[in-house]
Design an enzyme around this catalytic site. Structure first.
Site, PDB file in Angstrom:
ATOM      1  N   ARG A  44     -71.738   5.481 -20.945  1.00  0.00           N
ATOM      2  CA  ARG A  44     -73.042   5.936 -20.435  1.00  0.00           C
ATOM      3  C   ARG A  44     -73.589   7.100 -21.248  1.00  0.00           C
ATOM      4  O   ARG A  44     -74.785   7.134 -21.558  1.00  0.00           O
ATOM      5  CB  ARG A  44     -72.953   6.319 -18.951  1.00  0.00           C
ATOM      6  CG  ARG A  44     -72.691   5.116 -18.046  1.00  0.00           C
ATOM      7  CD  ARG A  44     -72.522   5.513 -16.598  1.00  0.00           C
ATOM      8  NE  ARG A  44     -71.428   6.471 -16.487  1.00  0.00           N
ATOM      9  CZ  ARG A  44     -71.326   7.404 -15.544  1.00  0.00           C
ATOM     10  NH1 ARG A  44     -72.256   7.513 -14.618  1.00  0.00           N
ATOM     11  NH2 ARG A  44     -70.304   8.218 -15.513  1.00  0.00           N
ATOM     12  N   ASN A  68     -72.769   3.075 -13.945  1.00  0.00           N
ATOM     13  CA  ASN A  68     -71.593   2.248 -13.692  1.00  0.00           C
ATOM     14  C   ASN A  68     -71.829   1.455 -12.420  1.00  0.00           C
ATOM     15  O   ASN A  68     -72.425   1.962 -11.469  1.00  0.00           O
ATOM     16  CB  ASN A  68     -70.345   3.115 -13.496  1.00  0.00           C
ATOM     17  CG  ASN A  68     -69.817   3.684 -14.797  1.00  0.00           C
ATOM     18  OD1 ASN A  68     -70.079   3.182 -15.874  1.00  0.00           O
ATOM     19  ND2 ASN A  68     -69.056   4.750 -14.685  1.00  0.00           N
TER      20      ASN A  68
END
Length: 93
Positions: A23, A41
């Protein structure tokens, strides 16, 4: 760039993509490419990215997501078109 010049795509990245800095690296790449949206996520172990910008920039981000950072292993990426929302900036959710 007008709203009609923007596209939005939702990507779901499968593989070893959580707990590897995916990320953070995706947010860095999104800012470099000048796309807006978010990355998060998901509970199923995938990473989901919503990406909005010019068609070229969104395609480039999709290509990056298919590779991910060196610490990740991407098995596949599912992509779907979405309605542009006019997001500003890119965030990690």
């Amino acid at each position: 760039m007008t709203a009609t010049d923007r596209i939005r795509r939702r990507f779901v990245v499968h593989g070893s993509v959580q707990g590897v800095g995916f990320r953070m690296a995706a947010a860095h790449e999104a800012r470099r490419l000048g796309v807006a949206g978010s990355v998060r996520n998901r509970v199923d172990g995938t990473v989901e990215a919503e990406v909005e910008g010019t068609a070229d920039a969104v395609r480039a981000m999709g290509a990056w997501l298919a590779q991910g950072p060196p610490s990740a292993r991407v098995d596949r990426v599912d992509a779907a078109e979405a309605e542009p929302r006019g997001d500003k900036g890119f965030r990690i959710a």
